[in-house]
Scaffold this active site. Structure first.
Site, PDB file in Angstrom:
ATOM      1  N   HIS A  97      46.930  14.321  79.847  1.00 49.59           N
ATOM      2  CA  HIS A  97      45.673  14.353  79.088  1.00 49.59           C
ATOM      3  C   HIS A  97      44.767  13.259  79.635  1.00 49.59           C
ATOM      4  O   HIS A  97      45.232  12.156  79.938  1.00 49.59           O
ATOM      5  CB  HIS A  97      45.949  14.141  77.596  1.00 49.59           C
ATOM      6  CG  HIS A  97      44.763  14.452  76.738  1.00 49.59           C
ATOM      7  ND1 HIS A  97      43.663  13.630  76.703  1.00 49.59           N
ATOM      8  CD2 HIS A  97      44.484  15.507  75.934  1.00 49.59           C
ATOM      9  CE1 HIS A  97      42.755  14.165  75.885  1.00 49.59           C
ATOM     10  NE2 HIS A  97      43.224  15.311  75.415  1.00 49.59           N
ATOM     11  N   GLU A 169      40.608  21.052  80.741  1.00 43.41           N
ATOM     12  CA  GLU A 169      39.770  20.276  79.813  1.00 43.41           C
ATOM     13  C   GLU A 169      38.814  19.403  80.615  1.00 43.41           C
ATOM     14  O   GLU A 169      39.209  18.315  81.086  1.00 43.41           O
ATOM     15  CB  GLU A 169      40.649  19.358  78.968  1.00 43.41           C
ATOM     16  CG  GLU A 169      41.680  20.079  78.149  1.00 43.41           C
ATOM     17  CD  GLU A 169      42.063  19.246  76.944  1.00 43.41           C
ATOM     18  OE1 GLU A 169      41.747  19.667  75.835  1.00 43.41           O
ATOM     19  OE2 GLU A 169      42.633  18.165  77.128  1.00 43.41           O
TER      20      GLU A 169
END
Ligand code: PGA
Length: 253
Positions: A97, A169
């Site tokens: 992430h 993302e």
């Protein structure tokens, strides 16, 4: 039929009360969501145990962890191992992430170690990839994502992406309220899926490509039903149960 996968990432938010309310909310809305969408709840480590019982009862629900250590046990103060996550009935684990890449200086090398450790432990890695604003401006999005994927392909196993999830993302979109253009996301994910397919030795099985970045109840419709978007990674949107539920309803339509 492959149901959309939605991973709801609470990040460093929530407390005992939040997650008790969430449990009630999930029990109450179970019928509306199950069979239409696979939902994975990702609270902070310390609340995972709260979900263990309900996870066993409902097939459409799974648990995700927000991180994992690269060791299985030993003197690593403050870390949590893949085996501990299995003990808590976790299925998916987020790795790479951007908040960890940036705030904790996690390298591609470390991320790929986590990826293979999870696969060896029969946990599903959710590999997060994406470009910065600068890279986007330079038209480097696909190239950057391919590089992040290639790090994983460097292993000998050419079927590495079976039973895994990749979440695209864009870094500039996470938590900013600026989501990417759904058409562009479709194009990027389509290109990445083809890229991975071509590199795999055999067919690509049980693989999901998600989009994450400022998804909310107003923009979710324009992302749904795009061929290569298999689901979503939600951040802020799951903090408010009303809008979280509206998003789930729209995905489940
Ligand atoms: P956001 O977060 O939905 O708040 O942009 C997404 C994520 O970090 O996965």
């Amino acid at each position: 039929m492959k149901l959309p996968l939605v991973i709801a990432n609470w990040k460093l938010n929530g407390n005992k009360e939040t997650f008790s309310l969430l449990l009630n909310f999930l029990e109450k809305n179970q019928e509306k969501i199950e069979k239409k969408c696979n939902l994975s709840i990702s609270p902070s480590y310390v609340y995972l145990y709260k979900f263990k019982k309900i996870i066993k009862k409902h097939k459409y629900l799974t648990l995700s962890a927000q991180n994992v250590d690269i060791h299985l046990s030993g003197s690593f103060t403050g870390e949590v191992s893949a085996l501990m996550l299995k003990d808590m009935s976790v299925k998916n684990v987020l790795i790479g992430h951007s908040e960890r890449r940036i705030n904790h200086y996690e390298s591609q090398h470390l991320i790929s170690k986590k990826f293979f450790l999870l696969k060896n432990c029969n946990l599903t890695p959710v590999l997060c990839i994406g470009e910065t604003q600068e890279e986007r401006k330079n038209n480097e999005t696909i190239e950057i994502c391919k590089k992040q994927i290639d790090f994983i392909f460097q292993s000998k196993d050419k079927n590495v992406f079976n039973d895994t999830v990749i979440a695209y993302e864009p870094i500039w979109s996470i938590g900013t309220g600026k989501s990417a253009d759904p058409k562009e996301v479709q194009f990027i994910l389509g290109s990445l899926r083809n890229y991975i397919r071509k590199k795999m030795l055999y067919s690509l099985n049980n693989f999901y490509l998600l989009y994450g970045g400022s998804i909310n109840e107003n923009n979710i419709d324009s992302f749904c039903k795009r061929k290569d978007i298999d689901g979503f990674l939600l951040g802020n949107a799951c903090l408010n149960f009303d809008s979280f539920f509206k998003i789930l309803e729209k995905i489940s339509k």
